[in-house]
Enzyme design. Sequence first.
Site, PDB file in Angstrom:
ATOM      1  N   SER A  42      42.902  41.805  36.889  1.00  0.00           N
ATOM      2  CA  SER A  42      42.132  42.350  38.014  1.00  0.00           C
ATOM      3  C   SER A  42      40.911  41.481  38.330  1.00  0.00           C
ATOM      4  O   SER A  42      40.454  40.676  37.513  1.00  0.00           O
ATOM      5  CB  SER A  42      41.681  43.770  37.685  1.00  0.00           C
ATOM      6  OG  SER A  42      42.790  44.551  37.315  1.00  0.00           O
TER       7      SER A  42
HETATM    8  N1  SAM Z   1      43.621  45.668  33.446  1.00  0.00           N
HETATM    9  C1  SAM Z   1      44.517  44.558  33.379  1.00  0.00           C
HETATM   10  C2  SAM Z   1      43.814  43.283  33.012  1.00  0.00           C
HETATM   11  O1  SAM Z   1      42.590  43.327  32.809  1.00  0.00           O
HETATM   12  O2  SAM Z   1      44.489  42.274  32.906  1.00  0.00           O
HETATM   13  C3  SAM Z   1      45.237  44.379  34.666  1.00  0.00           C
HETATM   14  C4  SAM Z   1      46.296  45.370  34.846  1.00  0.00           C
HETATM   15  S1  SAM Z   1      47.458  44.986  36.106  1.00  0.00           S
HETATM   16  C5  SAM Z   1      46.502  45.113  37.576  1.00  0.00           C
HETATM   17  C6  SAM Z   1      48.421  46.485  36.044  1.00  0.00           C
HETATM   18  C7  SAM Z   1      49.305  46.591  34.836  1.00  0.00           C
HETATM   19  O3  SAM Z   1      49.893  47.893  34.835  1.00  0.00           O
HETATM   20  C8  SAM Z   1      50.444  45.604  34.829  1.00  0.00           C
HETATM   21  O4  SAM Z   1      50.412  44.856  33.634  1.00  0.00           O
HETATM   22  C9  SAM Z   1      51.685  46.489  34.902  1.00  0.00           C
HETATM   23  O5  SAM Z   1      52.811  45.973  34.192  1.00  0.00           O
HETATM   24  C10 SAM Z   1      51.181  47.775  34.290  1.00  0.00           C
HETATM   25  N2  SAM Z   1      51.944  48.967  34.639  1.00  0.00           N
HETATM   26  C11 SAM Z   1      52.500  49.330  35.826  1.00  0.00           C
HETATM   27  N3  SAM Z   1      53.095  50.526  35.726  1.00  0.00           N
HETATM   28  C12 SAM Z   1      52.938  50.938  34.449  1.00  0.00           C
HETATM   29  C13 SAM Z   1      53.328  52.098  33.724  1.00  0.00           C
HETATM   30  N4  SAM Z   1      54.014  53.102  34.287  1.00  0.00           N
HETATM   31  N5  SAM Z   1      52.995  52.198  32.420  1.00  0.00           N
HETATM   32  C14 SAM Z   1      52.280  51.206  31.813  1.00  0.00           C
HETATM   33  N6  SAM Z   1      51.871  50.082  32.450  1.00  0.00           N
HETATM   34  C15 SAM Z   1      52.199  49.947  33.755  1.00  0.00           C
END
Ligand code: SAM
Length: 195
Positions: A42
């Site tokens: 992010s």
């Molecule tokens: N906070 C993270 C960082 O600092 O790098 C960025 C997160 S990224 C914007 C969103 C993440 O949510 C992705 O890695 C994605 O694979 C995960 N994601 C999406 N749906 C999900 C779910 N149902 N359960 C767990 N993780 C999920």
Amino acid sequence: MDVKELEAYFRSLDRSFFVDDDMKKYADLDKPLPIGFGQTISQPSLVLEMTRLLAPEKDSKVLEIGTGSGFQTAILAKMSAEVFTVERIEKLMEEAKKRLDALNFTNIYYKVGDGSKGWQEHAPYDRIMVTAAARVLPDELVSQLANGGRMVIPIGPPDLQELKLVTKADDGRIHIKTVELVRFVELKGQYGWNA
Ligand code: SAM
């Protein structure tokens, strides 16, 4: 929460450590960057803002949905007692865990799976941080939030979402405030998009 401590740790954290070699040269930009599998680390200013909103305390038990690179996880782990983090993509979780182990965190617990349903086994949580865009506010996450707890979650369609601050009062009543418009990758799974 000690905001000065949060800001100092945020500034000390080398974001290039959390991205692949080809992205390291962009790590200082205040932009989301690709981390593979169509996912992103992010935008740093938004990570800081969402952490301020979540306001974890040193004794807080935190649930994080969407480990991604582990960047947000590190900040949560520094500012709270324990972090339970859930990521659906195993490879991303493995890489994030390696980084967080290298930073010597011993208060982070990892799960690969559908985080839109939370992590019931360790509930309730004082704080819940969701870093992917949900379709609706997941019932399970609301029920896993402790009385007196706070949750930060983007809700809305894939192109634009409302960042919500959900608070649960001591008597269990829920209050939802819209903070701003944001753009996150989709939360998949039961309460997400294109499950
Ligand atoms: N906070 C993270 C960082 O600092 O790098 C960025 C997160 S990224 C914007 C969103 C993440 O949510 C992705 O890695 C994605 O694979 C995960 N994601 C999406 N749906 C999900 C779910 N149902 N359960 C767990 N993780 C999920």
